[in-house]
Design a protein around this motif. Structure first.
Motif, mmCIF file in Angstrom:
data_model
loop_
_atom_site.group_PDB
_atom_site.id
_atom_site.type_symbol
_atom_site.label_atom_id
_atom_site.label_comp_id
_atom_site.label_asym_id
_atom_site.label_seq_id
_atom_site.Cartn_x
_atom_site.Cartn_y
_atom_site.Cartn_z
ATOM 1 N N GLU A 1 -17.372 -24.082 -8.717
ATOM 2 C CA GLU A 1 -18.257 -23.051 -8.177
ATOM 3 C C GLU A 1 -19.026 -22.376 -9.309
ATOM 4 O O GLU A 1 -18.588 -22.336 -10.449
ATOM 5 C CB GLU A 1 -17.438 -22.019 -7.401
ATOM 6 C CG GLU A 1 -16.773 -22.573 -6.153
ATOM 7 C CD GLU A 1 -15.942 -21.542 -5.425
ATOM 8 O OE1 GLU A 1 -15.606 -21.772 -4.255
ATOM 9 O OE2 GLU A 1 -15.621 -20.492 -6.028
ATOM 10 N N GLU A 2 -20.177 -21.820 -8.941
ATOM 11 C CA GLU A 2 -20.995 -21.096 -9.909
ATOM 12 C C GLU A 2 -21.270 -19.685 -9.401
ATOM 13 O O GLU A 2 -21.548 -19.496 -8.223
ATOM 14 C CB GLU A 2 -22.337 -21.829 -10.124
ATOM 15 C CG GLU A 2 -22.202 -23.192 -10.787
ATOM 16 C CD GLU A 2 -21.734 -23.110 -12.222
ATOM 17 O OE1 GLU A 2 -21.820 -21.999 -12.803
ATOM 18 O OE2 GLU A 2 -21.287 -24.124 -12.763
ATOM 19 N N PRO A 3 -21.194 -18.685 -10.293
ATOM 20 C CA PRO A 3 -20.745 -18.812 -11.682
ATOM 21 C C PRO A 3 -19.247 -19.085 -11.745
ATOM 22 O O PRO A 3 -18.491 -18.641 -10.878
ATOM 23 C CB PRO A 3 -21.082 -17.453 -12.285
ATOM 24 C CG PRO A 3 -20.999 -16.505 -11.122
ATOM 25 C CD PRO A 3 -21.488 -17.283 -9.932
ATOM 26 N N GLY A 4 -18.854 -19.804 -12.750
ATOM 27 C CA GLY A 4 -17.440 -20.134 -12.876
ATOM 28 C C GLY A 4 -17.096 -20.510 -14.300
ATOM 29 O O GLY A 4 -17.978 -20.708 -15.141
ATOM 30 N N LEU A 5 -15.799 -20.600 -14.571
ATOM 31 C CA LEU A 5 -15.321 -21.008 -15.878
ATOM 32 C C LEU A 5 -15.117 -22.508 -15.914
ATOM 33 O O LEU A 5 -14.816 -23.132 -14.890
ATOM 34 C CB LEU A 5 -13.985 -20.322 -16.181
ATOM 35 C CG LEU A 5 -14.001 -18.788 -16.262
ATOM 36 C CD1 LEU A 5 -12.580 -18.262 -16.381
ATOM 37 C CD2 LEU A 5 -14.846 -18.327 -17.439
ATOM 38 N N ALA A 6 -15.257 -23.076 -17.097
ATOM 39 C CA ALA A 6 -14.937 -24.489 -17.260
ATOM 40 C C ALA A 6 -13.440 -24.674 -17.045
ATOM 41 O O ALA A 6 -12.634 -23.860 -17.518
ATOM 42 C CB ALA A 6 -15.341 -24.959 -18.652
ATOM 43 N N ALA A 7 -13.067 -25.722 -16.327
ATOM 44 C CA ALA A 7 -11.652 -25.942 -16.001
ATOM 45 C C ALA A 7 -10.787 -26.019 -17.249
ATOM 46 O O ALA A 7 -9.632 -25.575 -17.243
ATOM 47 C CB ALA A 7 -11.514 -27.209 -15.169
ATOM 48 N N ASP A 8 -11.323 -26.563 -18.345
ATOM 49 C CA ASP A 8 -10.533 -26.707 -19.570
ATOM 50 C C ASP A 8 -10.344 -25.386 -20.312
ATOM 51 O O ASP A 8 -9.484 -25.283 -21.193
ATOM 52 C CB ASP A 8 -11.195 -27.720 -20.509
ATOM 53 C CG ASP A 8 -11.109 -29.149 -19.991
ATOM 54 O OD1 ASP A 8 -10.236 -29.415 -19.130
ATOM 55 O OD2 ASP A 8 -11.917 -29.988 -20.422
ATOM 56 N N ASP A 9 -11.154 -24.378 -19.965
ATOM 57 C CA ASP A 9 -11.100 -23.092 -20.667
ATOM 58 C C ASP A 9 -10.385 -22.010 -19.875
ATOM 59 O O ASP A 9 -10.066 -20.944 -20.417
ATOM 60 C CB ASP A 9 -12.518 -22.593 -20.973
ATOM 61 C CG ASP A 9 -13.304 -23.546 -21.864
ATOM 62 O OD1 ASP A 9 -12.653 -24.284 -22.634
ATOM 63 O OD2 ASP A 9 -14.540 -23.554 -21.787
ATOM 64 N N VAL A 10 -10.127 -22.260 -18.609
ATOM 65 C CA VAL A 10 -9.720 -21.175 -17.716
ATOM 66 C C VAL A 10 -8.367 -20.571 -18.089
ATOM 67 O O VAL A 10 -8.186 -19.351 -17.992
ATOM 68 C CB VAL A 10 -9.733 -21.668 -16.248
ATOM 69 C CG1 VAL A 10 -8.654 -22.720 -16.001
ATOM 70 C CG2 VAL A 10 -9.592 -20.509 -15.287
ATOM 71 N N VAL A 11 -7.427 -21.369 -18.568
ATOM 72 C CA VAL A 11 -6.104 -20.825 -18.900
ATOM 73 C C VAL A 11 -6.197 -19.812 -20.035
ATOM 74 O O VAL A 11 -5.590 -18.736 -19.975
ATOM 75 C CB VAL A 11 -5.114 -21.954 -19.255
ATOM 76 C CG1 VAL A 11 -3.826 -21.380 -19.850
ATOM 77 C CG2 VAL A 11 -4.788 -22.786 -18.024
#
Length: 212
Positions: A185-195
């Protein structure tokens, strides 16, 4: 998540663990969810994919919804096992431990992305799915609140709003932010950065910006 001995999430009477036909239905459902939406999958699709007739399917599950609930149970059980392992690990500092806890849940739901997104979709219309998910979140909240209280008792976290209130906010933030990242979804975080982003918010919230 413990399972009753008689009826589990709308499934028929309990069957021996490892039943190949039941597992085949669940594996088929997860595969199909990776190809099309939950609403577009029919009982016939599930039965055919598992190599079963429609009547045989109903011997194992009373509905398509029951299959989704069973899949959700399976994913949540996996997430809980990884989370419990991270919490109980004696190694590492506070930051390492919280990263492991958040990461364990994120990795599990990301690895079962089709089920995660289908459950989120179904919550809007299914009372059963919504109740199950609320129960999952309640347990995460209770555990987080206990962990915050323990940190305060040790003097490593400052006093502040009730621990449960912080736990509610942090866990629902995780749920929504992880979903938006994994769904693209946008706006959103990159999946690799979210943690790492979530970890920063958790640490600053729990420890007041001073991580021990």
């Amino acid at each position: 998540m413990s399972e009753p001995t008689a009826v589990v999430r709308g499934r028929r009477t309990s069957r021996p663990r490892g039943d190949e036909r039941e597992r085949g239905i669940l594996d088929t459902a997860e595969r199909l969810l990776g190809e099309k939406s939950y609403t577009d999958i029919s009982v016939d699709d599930l039965a055919r994919g598992a190599g079963l007739s429609r009547p045989t399917f109903y011997f194992y599950f009373p509905s398509k919804e029951a299959v989704l609930l069973a899949l959700l149970d399976r994913v949540v059980a996996e997430a809980r096992a990884h989370r419990d392992e991270a919490v109980s690990s004696p190694a590492g500092d506070v930051e390492t431990r919280w990263r492991a806890v958040i990461g364990a849940i994120a990795r599990t739901f990301r690895s079962h992305l089709a089920v995660t997104l289908a459950a989120a979709e179904a919550r809007a219309t299914s009372t059963a799915v919504r109740e199950v998910w609320n129960g999952v979140m309640e347990r995460f909240v209770e555990e987080t609140a206990a962990e915050i209280e323990a940190e305060r008792s040790r003097g490593t976290a400052p006093e502040g709003p009730p621990a449960r209130d912080l736990a509610v906010a942090l866990n629902w933030m995780n749920e929504r932010v992880l979903h938006s990242a994994f769904a693209g979804e946008e706006p959103g975080l990159a999946a690799d950065d979210v943690v790492e982003v979530l970890l920063t918010v958790w640490l600053r919230t729990i420890y007041g910006g001073r991580v021990p």
